[in-house]
Design an enzyme around this catalytic site. Structure first.
Site, mmCIF file in Angstrom:
data_model
loop_
_atom_site.group_PDB
_atom_site.id
_atom_site.type_symbol
_atom_site.label_atom_id
_atom_site.label_comp_id
_atom_site.label_asym_id
_atom_site.label_seq_id
_atom_site.Cartn_x
_atom_site.Cartn_y
_atom_site.Cartn_z
ATOM 1 N N ASN A 1 9.006 -14.552 0.045
ATOM 2 C CA ASN A 1 8.417 -13.410 1.235
ATOM 3 C C ASN A 1 7.419 -14.471 2.012
ATOM 4 O OD1 ASN A 1 7.011 -11.321 2.620
ATOM 5 N ND2 ASN A 1 6.638 -11.140 0.423
ATOM 6 N N ARG B 1 13.028 -11.835 2.462
ATOM 7 C CA ARG B 1 12.544 -10.358 2.664
ATOM 8 C C ARG B 1 11.618 -10.210 4.561
ATOM 9 N NH1 ARG B 1 5.918 -8.526 4.024
ATOM 10 N NH2 ARG B 1 7.074 -6.582 4.489
ATOM 11 N N HIS C 1 6.778 -0.851 4.954
ATOM 12 C CA HIS C 1 7.460 -0.969 3.815
ATOM 13 C C HIS C 1 8.159 0.138 2.873
ATOM 14 C CE1 HIS C 1 2.756 -0.346 4.656
ATOM 15 N NE2 HIS C 1 2.676 -1.993 3.965
ATOM 16 N N HIS D 1 2.497 4.652 0.373
ATOM 17 C CA HIS D 1 1.539 3.407 0.137
ATOM 18 C C HIS D 1 0.384 3.511 0.637
ATOM 19 C CE1 HIS D 1 3.362 -0.997 -0.478
ATOM 20 N NE2 HIS D 1 2.366 -0.862 0.172
ATOM 21 N N LEU D 2 -0.524 3.097 -0.223
ATOM 22 C CA LEU D 2 -1.631 2.291 0.233
ATOM 23 C C LEU D 2 -2.304 0.981 -0.094
ATOM 24 C CD1 LEU D 2 -2.977 6.467 -0.969
ATOM 25 C CD2 LEU D 2 -1.390 5.053 1.511
ATOM 26 N N GLY E 1 -1.662 -2.283 4.097
ATOM 27 C CA GLY E 1 -1.001 -1.797 5.645
ATOM 28 C C GLY E 1 -0.986 -0.163 4.088
ATOM 29 N N ARG F 1 -6.223 -1.355 10.976
ATOM 30 C CA ARG F 1 -5.594 -0.698 11.463
ATOM 31 C C ARG F 1 -5.883 0.178 12.400
ATOM 32 N NH1 ARG F 1 0.646 -2.390 9.519
ATOM 33 N NH2 ARG F 1 -0.749 -3.578 7.956
ATOM 34 N N ASP G 1 -12.026 -4.410 2.828
ATOM 35 C CA ASP G 1 -11.302 -4.584 1.514
ATOM 36 C C ASP G 1 -11.930 -2.770 0.672
ATOM 37 O OD1 ASP G 1 -11.456 -4.380 -1.172
ATOM 38 O OD2 ASP G 1 -11.257 -6.542 -0.670
ATOM 39 N N ARG H 1 -12.567 -2.034 -1.606
ATOM 40 C CA ARG H 1 -13.395 -2.164 -3.223
ATOM 41 C C ARG H 1 -14.850 -2.483 -2.546
ATOM 42 N NH1 ARG H 1 -9.682 -6.953 -5.861
ATOM 43 N NH2 ARG H 1 -9.087 -7.145 -3.250
ATOM 44 N N GLY I 1 -2.668 -1.525 -3.951
ATOM 45 C CA GLY I 1 -3.638 -2.160 -4.288
ATOM 46 C C GLY I 1 -4.593 -0.604 -4.584
ATOM 47 N N GLY J 1 -3.549 3.090 -3.889
ATOM 48 C CA GLY J 1 -3.009 4.528 -4.536
ATOM 49 C C GLY J 1 -3.055 3.893 -6.193
ATOM 50 N N GLU J 2 -3.168 2.617 -6.389
ATOM 51 C CA GLU J 2 -2.691 2.140 -7.962
ATOM 52 C C GLU J 2 -4.231 2.331 -8.581
ATOM 53 O OE1 GLU J 2 -0.325 -1.114 -8.459
ATOM 54 O OE2 GLU J 2 0.959 -0.570 -7.125
ATOM 55 N N GLU K 1 8.101 -5.292 -4.592
ATOM 56 C CA GLU K 1 8.650 -5.278 -3.769
ATOM 57 C C GLU K 1 9.845 -6.215 -4.226
ATOM 58 O OE1 GLU K 1 7.142 -4.411 0.646
ATOM 59 O OE2 GLU K 1 5.235 -4.831 -1.180
HETATM 60 P P1 AMP Z 1 -2.724 -4.567 -1.023
HETATM 61 O O1 AMP Z 1 -2.003 -4.742 0.121
HETATM 62 O O2 AMP Z 1 -1.379 -4.126 -2.164
HETATM 63 O O3 AMP Z 1 -2.911 -6.141 -2.661
HETATM 64 O O4 AMP Z 1 -4.024 -3.670 -1.402
HETATM 65 C C1 AMP Z 1 -5.355 -4.342 -0.394
HETATM 66 C C2 AMP Z 1 -5.890 -2.838 -0.702
HETATM 67 O O5 AMP Z 1 -6.253 -2.747 -2.267
HETATM 68 C C3 AMP Z 1 -7.775 -3.576 0.175
HETATM 69 O O6 AMP Z 1 -8.072 -2.831 0.260
HETATM 70 C C4 AMP Z 1 -8.175 -3.316 -1.722
HETATM 71 O O7 AMP Z 1 -9.265 -3.179 -1.519
HETATM 72 C C5 AMP Z 1 -8.062 -2.494 -2.573
HETATM 73 N N1 AMP Z 1 -7.519 -2.799 -4.133
HETATM 74 C C6 AMP Z 1 -7.399 -3.468 -4.664
HETATM 75 N N2 AMP Z 1 -7.553 -4.015 -5.999
HETATM 76 C C7 AMP Z 1 -7.862 -2.578 -5.636
HETATM 77 C C8 AMP Z 1 -9.370 -2.370 -7.218
HETATM 78 N N3 AMP Z 1 -9.082 -2.350 -8.609
HETATM 79 N N4 AMP Z 1 -9.888 -1.284 -6.886
HETATM 80 C C9 AMP Z 1 -10.594 -1.079 -5.712
HETATM 81 N N5 AMP Z 1 -9.292 -1.225 -4.833
HETATM 82 C C10 AMP Z 1 -8.772 -2.094 -4.710
#
Ligand code: AMP
Length: 379
Positions: A7, A90, A179, A207-208, A211, A240, A282, A284, A330, A332-333, A363
């Site tokens: 990727n 990818r 995505h 997909h959150l 992106g 974005r 981020d 978090r 990230g 969403g989960e 993916e």
């Molecule tokens: P991804 O692009 O799927 O890696 O997602 C990145 C986003 O997910 C960032 O905004 C991170 O802050 C958020 N994220 C990842 N792990 C966590 C978590 N344990 N708690 C809250 N947000 C998270």
């Protein structure tokens, strides 16, 4: 069969090796900052991790390093390169041409290069990565899995913009969506979890991550998605802006004395959660600051969730109903308040029937599976 997934990003290559018989990931890693003095490799095998700063001038060298790690006595999983039976790549943009994954040949390579005009940040590195991989694994079948392919089922009414039709014909200006691999993976996983055939379901996949995009999946097919001609449209994202009034581009250029490239940069890299909060892209960090009472962090989170609700509502309308809303990636989960707030604030729309599921997206596993399907009969 061992399948290597590659990727390529704008300055990185993520890789992962799968054993299809064992249905397991054997190792994975990332080469970052390709082209700089501080390039590094982070390699994982089981619980063990190995990080090294190393000179990586280009994609060819990056693939060479990856090939060395795959066959390394301690860090590798195979004895020789020939034990890698196929490689899945990818690729972000496949235009209107690629509606599913394909074995890469000379023609496919030319078209990946051609669609660089629609994805200038994404397709050129994928092209370079594939070229590097072909030189280092000259006898291995290579497959391209496109981010746009899953959305090629969208009807014209969903993919056309309200612009002169000739612009669509002349410059391929339309909604493509991205995505796709993730939306398809979680839609298939949801059908399995619900023990119902995918072709009978209406799903909304969210997909959150850094992106973000939402897709309406009806009878297993994407019928609309929030990202558009580029991955800038739709939801609020890490950096974005997502949907804005298009007239703002000219207005900001005038007021801020910016060039079109600067406005592009502002909308892609300085907006979204980062731009609104002024703190971070981020989630978090924002959750932490909001907890301490920071107004702008709370505001950014509220705008983010508001926009997700708006799209879910729109897609329920588009499909005339829905069975399930799926949260993945990230945010969403992992962010519990996403599910809690959607359930509470959309309780009348969702009713008792529409459930919200959280599903881990993978993916790379789907790329491995597609690659396997295309090469299994060739071996
Ligand atoms: P991804 O692009 O799927 O890696 O997602 C990145 C986003 O997910 C960032 O905004 C991170 O802050 C958020 N994220 C990842 N792990 C966590 C978590 N344990 N708690 C809250 N947000 C998270």
């Amino acid at each position: 069969m061992n399948i290597l997934i590659i990727n390529c990003g704008s300055s990185s290559i993520k890789y992962q090796l799968f054993s299809m018989e064992r249905k397991a990931s054997l190792l994975n890693g990332i080469v970052e900052k390709i082209g700089s003095e501080e390039a590094s490799v982070t390699h994982r095998k089981g619980e063990k991790k190995h990080k090294q700063t190393i000179g990586v001038p280009d994609y060819f060298s990056a693939v060479e390093i990856i090939a060395g790690l795959l066959t390394h006595p301690e860090w590798g999983a195979v004895e020789e390169k020939s034990a890698i039976h196929a490689i899945g790549h990818r690729v972000v943009h496949g235009g209107e041409e690629f509606k599913s994954s394909v074995v890469i040949d000379k023609h496919v390579m030319e078209r990946i290069k051609y669609y660089g005009k629609l994805a200038p940040l994404h397709n050129p590195p994928a092209y370079n990565g594939i070229r590097g991989t072909m030189q280092i694994f000259p006898h291995t079948v290579q497959v391209a899995v496109f981010d746009t392919a899953f959305h090629q089922t969208m009807p014209e009414e969903a993919y056309l913009y309200g612009l002169p039709y000739k612009l669509y014909k002349q410059y391929c200006i339309r909604r493509y969506g991205f995505h796709g691999t993730s939306h398809r993976y979680v839609a298939e996983a949801a059908a399995k979890m619900l023990k119902r055939p995918l072709v009978k379901l209406k799903l909304i996949t969210c997909h959150l991550g850094n992106g973000c995009s939402i897709t309406a999946v009806k009878n297993g097919k994407s019928v609309d998605t929030s990202m558009g001609f580029t991955p800038l449209e739709g939801l609020l994202m890490g950096t974005r802006c997502g949907d804005i009034d298009p007239a703002l581009v000219g207005y900001i250029m005038e007021k801020e004395k910016m060039t079109i490239n600067q406005v592009n940069d502002l909308m892609n890299r300085k907006s979204g959660l980062l731009g609104l909060s002024g703190i971070s892209n981020d989630m978090r960090d924002l959750l932490e600051c909001a907890k301490k009472g920071n107004h702008r962090a709370k505001l950014a989170i509220d705008v983010f969730i508001y926009r997700v609700k708006k799209y879910i509502g729109a897609y329920i309308a588009v499909m005339n109903g829905a069975d399930t809303v799926i949260l993945t990636a990230g945010i969403g989960e992992n962010v519990a308040i996403m599910k809690q707030r959607l359930s509470k604030e959309m309780s009348n729309v969702l009713g008792r029937r529409i459930k919200i599921l959280t599903i881990h997206t993978d993916e790379e596993r789907l790329i491995a599976f597609d690659t396997y399907e295309l090469v299994k009969n060739k071996k």
